[in-house]
Each structure stands twice: as C-alpha cells, then as structure tokens.
Design a protein around this motif. Sequence first.
Motif, PDB file in Angstrom:
ATOM      1  N   CYS A 168       0.865  -1.181   0.000  1.00  0.00           N
ATOM      2  CA  CYS A 168       0.000   0.000   0.000  1.00  0.00           C
ATOM      3  C   CYS A 168       0.895   1.223   0.000  1.00  0.00           C
ATOM      4  O   CYS A 168       1.792   1.344   0.841  1.00  0.00           O
ATOM      5  CB  CYS A 168      -0.914  -0.008   1.229  1.00  0.00           C
ATOM      6  SG  CYS A 168      -1.893   1.501   1.410  1.00  0.00           S
ATOM      7  N   GLU A 169       0.680   2.132  -0.938  1.00  0.00           N
ATOM      8  CA  GLU A 169       1.515   3.322  -1.008  1.00  0.00           C
ATOM      9  C   GLU A 169       0.696   4.532  -1.435  1.00  0.00           C
ATOM     10  O   GLU A 169      -0.301   4.411  -2.134  1.00  0.00           O
ATOM     11  CB  GLU A 169       2.682   3.107  -1.971  1.00  0.00           C
ATOM     12  CG  GLU A 169       2.263   2.765  -3.394  1.00  0.00           C
ATOM     13  CD  GLU A 169       3.445   2.520  -4.308  1.00  0.00           C
ATOM     14  OE1 GLU A 169       4.558   2.982  -3.964  1.00  0.00           O
ATOM     15  OE2 GLU A 169       3.272   1.884  -5.361  1.00  0.00           O
ATOM     16  N   LEU A 170       1.169   5.682  -0.988  1.00  0.00           N
ATOM     17  CA  LEU A 170       0.555   6.953  -1.335  1.00  0.00           C
ATOM     18  C   LEU A 170       1.477   7.652  -2.317  1.00  0.00           C
ATOM     19  O   LEU A 170       2.672   7.803  -2.052  1.00  0.00           O
ATOM     20  CB  LEU A 170       0.372   7.803  -0.068  1.00  0.00           C
ATOM     21  CG  LEU A 170      -0.698   8.895  -0.101  1.00  0.00           C
ATOM     22  CD1 LEU A 170      -2.076   8.291  -0.302  1.00  0.00           C
ATOM     23  CD2 LEU A 170      -0.666   9.702   1.191  1.00  0.00           C
TER      24      LEU A 170
ATOM     25  N   LEU B  50      -3.924   6.769  -3.912  1.00  0.00           N
ATOM     26  CA  LEU B  50      -3.687   5.615  -3.054  1.00  0.00           C
ATOM     27  C   LEU B  50      -3.638   4.367  -3.931  1.00  0.00           C
ATOM     28  O   LEU B  50      -4.571   4.118  -4.700  1.00  0.00           O
ATOM     29  CB  LEU B  50      -4.789   5.497  -2.008  1.00  0.00           C
ATOM     30  CG  LEU B  50      -4.619   4.383  -0.968  1.00  0.00           C
ATOM     31  CD1 LEU B  50      -3.445   4.696  -0.054  1.00  0.00           C
ATOM     32  CD2 LEU B  50      -5.894   4.223  -0.147  1.00  0.00           C
TER      33      LEU B  50
ATOM     34  N   LEU C  54      -3.041   0.113  -4.049  1.00  0.00           N
ATOM     35  CA  LEU C  54      -2.927  -1.171  -3.371  1.00  0.00           C
ATOM     36  C   LEU C  54      -2.521  -2.222  -4.395  1.00  0.00           C
ATOM     37  O   LEU C  54      -3.003  -2.220  -5.524  1.00  0.00           O
ATOM     38  CB  LEU C  54      -4.256  -1.580  -2.728  1.00  0.00           C
ATOM     39  CG  LEU C  54      -4.941  -0.593  -1.779  1.00  0.00           C
ATOM     40  CD1 LEU C  54      -6.182  -1.233  -1.164  1.00  0.00           C
ATOM     41  CD2 LEU C  54      -3.996  -0.127  -0.698  1.00  0.00           C
TER      42      LEU C  54
ATOM     43  N   VAL D  17     -10.239   0.876   4.200  1.00  0.00           N
ATOM     44  CA  VAL D  17      -9.209   1.904   4.169  1.00  0.00           C
ATOM     45  C   VAL D  17      -9.593   3.023   5.122  1.00  0.00           C
ATOM     46  O   VAL D  17     -10.707   3.556   5.053  1.00  0.00           O
ATOM     47  CB  VAL D  17      -9.027   2.468   2.737  1.00  0.00           C
ATOM     48  CG1 VAL D  17      -7.976   3.561   2.731  1.00  0.00           C
ATOM     49  CG2 VAL D  17      -8.633   1.352   1.776  1.00  0.00           C
TER      50      VAL D  17
ATOM     51  N   TYR E  28      -2.306   6.408   6.054  1.00  0.00           N
ATOM     52  CA  TYR E  28      -3.432   5.527   5.725  1.00  0.00           C
ATOM     53  C   TYR E  28      -3.155   4.118   6.243  1.00  0.00           C
ATOM     54  O   TYR E  28      -1.993   3.687   6.330  1.00  0.00           O
ATOM     55  CB  TYR E  28      -3.672   5.473   4.217  1.00  0.00           C
ATOM     56  CG  TYR E  28      -4.383   6.686   3.673  1.00  0.00           C
ATOM     57  CD1 TYR E  28      -5.750   6.664   3.424  1.00  0.00           C
ATOM     58  CD2 TYR E  28      -3.686   7.856   3.415  1.00  0.00           C
ATOM     59  CE1 TYR E  28      -6.401   7.771   2.930  1.00  0.00           C
ATOM     60  CE2 TYR E  28      -4.333   8.980   2.929  1.00  0.00           C
ATOM     61  CZ  TYR E  28      -5.689   8.930   2.688  1.00  0.00           C
ATOM     62  OH  TYR E  28      -6.340  10.042   2.203  1.00  0.00           O
ATOM     63  N   ARG E  29      -4.248   3.398   6.557  1.00  0.00           N
ATOM     64  CA  ARG E  29      -4.149   2.024   7.032  1.00  0.00           C
ATOM     65  C   ARG E  29      -5.197   1.181   6.315  1.00  0.00           C
ATOM     66  O   ARG E  29      -6.343   1.606   6.158  1.00  0.00           O
ATOM     67  CB  ARG E  29      -4.364   1.954   8.539  1.00  0.00           C
ATOM     68  CG  ARG E  29      -4.151   0.556   9.127  1.00  0.00           C
ATOM     69  CD  ARG E  29      -4.346   0.557  10.626  1.00  0.00           C
ATOM     70  NE  ARG E  29      -5.717   0.879  10.987  1.00  0.00           N
ATOM     71  CZ  ARG E  29      -6.158   1.019  12.234  1.00  0.00           C
ATOM     72  NH1 ARG E  29      -5.315   0.905  13.231  1.00  0.00           N
ATOM     73  NH2 ARG E  29      -7.416   1.299  12.470  1.00  0.00           N
ATOM     74  N   VAL E  30      -4.782  -0.023   5.876  1.00  0.00           N
ATOM     75  CA  VAL E  30      -5.671  -0.934   5.163  1.00  0.00           C
ATOM     76  C   VAL E  30      -5.871  -2.187   6.010  1.00  0.00           C
ATOM     77  O   VAL E  30      -4.904  -2.765   6.515  1.00  0.00           O
ATOM     78  CB  VAL E  30      -5.096  -1.314   3.779  1.00  0.00           C
ATOM     79  CG1 VAL E  30      -6.010  -2.303   3.074  1.00  0.00           C
ATOM     80  CG2 VAL E  30      -4.897  -0.074   2.934  1.00  0.00           C
TER      81      VAL E  30
ATOM     82  N   THR F  33       0.026  -0.643   7.129  1.00  0.00           N
ATOM     83  CA  THR F  33       0.237   0.794   7.088  1.00  0.00           C
ATOM     84  C   THR F  33       0.808   1.186   5.726  1.00  0.00           C
ATOM     85  O   THR F  33       1.764   0.564   5.247  1.00  0.00           O
ATOM     86  CB  THR F  33       1.205   1.244   8.196  1.00  0.00           C
ATOM     87  OG1 THR F  33       0.651   0.877   9.466  1.00  0.00           O
ATOM     88  CG2 THR F  33       1.415   2.741   8.158  1.00  0.00           C
ATOM     89  N   CYS F  34       0.234   2.194   5.115  1.00  0.00           N
ATOM     90  CA  CYS F  34       0.641   2.579   3.766  1.00  0.00           C
ATOM     91  C   CYS F  34       1.900   3.447   3.803  1.00  0.00           C
ATOM     92  O   CYS F  34       2.048   4.315   4.666  1.00  0.00           O
ATOM     93  CB  CYS F  34      -0.483   3.346   3.071  1.00  0.00           C
ATOM     94  SG  CYS F  34      -2.032   2.427   2.967  1.00  0.00           S
TER      95      CYS F  34
END
Length: 254
Positions: A56-58, A72, A74, A85, A112-114, A128-129
């Motif tokens: 997961c990345e921003l 965002l 995934l 999310v 952000y958290r998935v 955690t992203c």
Amino acid sequence: MNRHTDRHRRLLLLAAPFLASAVGIGPAFAARAPAPAQTQERPAAEPAAAPEAPVCELIAGGGPGGAARHRLHLGGFPANRAVRVDGPKTSFTATVNGKGELDRPGVSPGGYRVTYQARGSRQAVRLTCAVPPADQRGGGRQAVRVTKVEVVVLTPPGTAVDCARPTTAEFDGKITATGPGKVRFHWTFGAGPAPVSPGSADFPAGTSTQALLHVADVPPRPNATTMTVFVTLHLPDQKMSARSGPVAFTCEKK
C-alpha cells in the motif's frame, strides 16, 4: 574307414535342414518379442499459488487539485478481496480487482491504514501505507529540500503603543532550501490555530535562503499595561515550523 566317412557325411546332410531352421528361428522370435514397457513420466505438479505480498503506497500529486491531492495504490492483495481503508478525512470499504490491485485517486495526504482478511484466515490483517518523501508531499516530483526554517523579530522590544487601538508587529521568516522547487507556507498568530498570510517561495537550483516579511495584526487590549505576542511560520508539506521570540509592547498611558 570309408564306410565310417560316408556315414558321417550322411548324418551331416540329414541335420543341415534342422540347423538352418534353428539359425532362422532366433531372429524371428526376437522380432516378435514384446518391447520393454516404456516408463510414463508423471505430469508436472501444478505451480503453487503466488504468496500474498500486499503493498500500500501513497503517490504524490495523484489526483485533481495538484499538490494537495494524492493517489492511493494497493497491490499484491488476495484477488477480489474486500479491504477497509482508513485515513485523514476519509474511510471507505472497497474490493480489489482480480489482480489484487486498487487505485483511488484524489485522496488527501497523510497516513493511511488498510485492513483485510488474509487467504485461508479469519483474522484481520492491518497494513500501514507508505507515504512519499517529504520533498514530494506538496509538489509532485519537485527536488526541493528544506534544510532550515527560522523567524527573526524585527519590532524592537519595549516599543510603546496605544494598547486600546490595534497595532502591528513585524517578523522576518527565513527558509533555507536546496532547489529547484516551490515551498508552501503560512503563519499563525499566538496560540491560535487559524492560518494567515499563506504563500509560497520558489527556489532555484542549488542552496539558497529566502526572507519572508510578515506584519502581524495585534488586536487591542484596552486595560493592559504590557502586551506580549509571537508568531509561528509553518511549512505544511515538509511538516516543519519555527516559532518567533516574544515581542513585548509597553502600553502608553493617555
């Protein structure tokens, strides 16, 4: 002696057909012999399912609004799996595609958290992203990097003013950065959270320092004998700030 020789010859002539047949039988039987059973190869085993490798990345600047919006992304999740999310200003539930991917443009920067369920498990997994580097959070692919921020007080201490009337205090903000790129900033007065005097400073290639004159409005305090104020310079994209020293005013008596 001759009779013995003739008798031996007759025996050889009688045995000749049987010898010829015996010689011919070997190859014939060999041709009709069953071929050895061939070893059948076992089919190759089915490749194991690819292990889960959720990412997961921003990504900075990934949506409308330019530097203020991100995308965002995934990837590596179980196919067609529901994910939850949670982040700044938003929380939503979505389903990744058959490749285990999901893209959501136009999200706010921040952490952000998935949350999802791993394959073959009922337990929730939280991820955690990753966020972009500080020098990309507000400027896409800019290479600017702030190395120092400070605020210098310009108003002399003990300046006499009419405290029953509004007045001003002057400050000089200084940002040192390695460019090129643009650095956004704003000020806050005292302990108040409201941003004032927003702007941006453009930095060329190389290291340079830019001064930002700020004239702060000081509200009246009719019954005061002295007033002390301060300001703070904020760089939101770099998550940096600098607070000024106190400015002390002496209230004139009328």
